[in-house]
Scaffold this motif. Sequence first.
Motif, PDB file in Angstrom:
ATOM      1  N   UNK A  82       3.533  -5.563   7.395  1.00 38.33           N
ATOM      2  CA  UNK A  82       3.075  -4.487   8.274  1.00 38.33           C
ATOM      3  C   UNK A  82       3.507  -3.136   7.720  1.00 38.33           C
ATOM      4  N   UNK A  83       4.717  -3.058   7.168  1.00 38.35           N
ATOM      5  CA  UNK A  83       5.191  -1.817   6.563  1.00 38.35           C
ATOM      6  C   UNK A  83       4.280  -1.409   5.410  1.00 38.35           C
ATOM      7  N   UNK A  84       3.842  -2.372   4.617  1.00 39.14           N
ATOM      8  CA  UNK A  84       2.954  -2.085   3.494  1.00 39.14           C
ATOM      9  C   UNK A  84       1.608  -1.568   3.983  1.00 39.14           C
ATOM     10  N   UNK A  85       1.069  -2.197   5.035  1.00 37.63           N
ATOM     11  CA  UNK A  85      -0.210  -1.748   5.586  1.00 37.63           C
ATOM     12  C   UNK A  85      -0.093  -0.342   6.171  1.00 37.63           C
ATOM     13  N   UNK A  86       0.986  -0.095   6.917  1.00 40.69           N
ATOM     14  CA  UNK A  86       1.184   1.226   7.507  1.00 40.69           C
ATOM     15  C   UNK A  86       1.343   2.280   6.419  1.00 40.69           C
ATOM     16  N   UNK A  87       2.073   1.943   5.367  1.00 43.12           N
ATOM     17  CA  UNK A  87       2.252   2.884   4.265  1.00 43.12           C
ATOM     18  C   UNK A  87       0.911   3.234   3.629  1.00 43.12           C
ATOM     19  N   UNK A  88       0.024   2.244   3.509  1.00 44.86           N
ATOM     20  CA  UNK A  88      -1.295   2.497   2.951  1.00 44.86           C
ATOM     21  C   UNK A  88      -2.068   3.501   3.786  1.00 44.86           C
ATOM     22  N   UNK A  89      -1.957   3.403   5.114  1.00 45.31           N
ATOM     23  CA  UNK A  89      -2.654   4.346   5.987  1.00 45.31           C
ATOM     24  C   UNK A  89      -2.015   5.729   5.926  1.00 45.31           C
TER      25      UNK A  89
END
Length: 247
Positions: A21-28
């Motif tokens: 989830x941290x990786x996905x949020x960072x992408x956004x």
Amino acid sequence: MARTTPHDHPITEGEPLYRRIATKLLGELRDGTIPPGERLPGERHLAEHFEVSRETVRQALQMLRRDGLVSTDRRGSHATLPGPPVETPASSGFPVGARWATRSAVTRATVAWEVPPPGHAEALLVAPARPTLVHRYWSASADGRELRTAVTSFSAVALAEVQELGRYRDRADGTGAAELRRAYDWMRRAGLTLHHRDTITRIAGTPSVRVTRRVHDQHARPLEITDLVMDAQQDALVYEFTVPAAV
């Protein structure tokens, strides 16, 4: 041992859910959906957005805080990514006529993957009954009397060439909040020169007007069409302008 951050590793099924989830949020955060310095949505909203528990979101945010990518104070959590500040938008905000999150207005915006409204499919060269990304915006003044509603449909060209828009397809269920206010800047960053054509007409028998915006690129390919209805007292007006692609 060197510190690792979410962007150092691709998402894998074996890693903890909070890291994914941290990786996905960072992408956004990196694609400008939430520009540096702006407040992140609350834990509840993020949990619904990523379809996980609030505890998982809390762990993901803690990981990003530890790596200096998010900071938290009394006003909430904020993106603190390194690099130059986000450029000032050179084009008008999206959608046309939008009033975002002010004390004098209440707003709501969602996206859905569905068949566009009548007239939109033809304008966007979308085959009949073929779905596309449809954005709906609603705004009311604090006293509830001044209303603005807008429906926007995006073309296949826009979804294919603008990465940030394309990402919304899989989560466009028509219920979750959608943050597309930087849509025109995303288009410019994708190398598209935006040609806007806005037509404003009175709606007979009402105190409202309809604004129809059509946006094409430098190759005359349709990108989006928006129909906005708002309270006003003015005659029909048509104007055009062009916003160059980002260099």
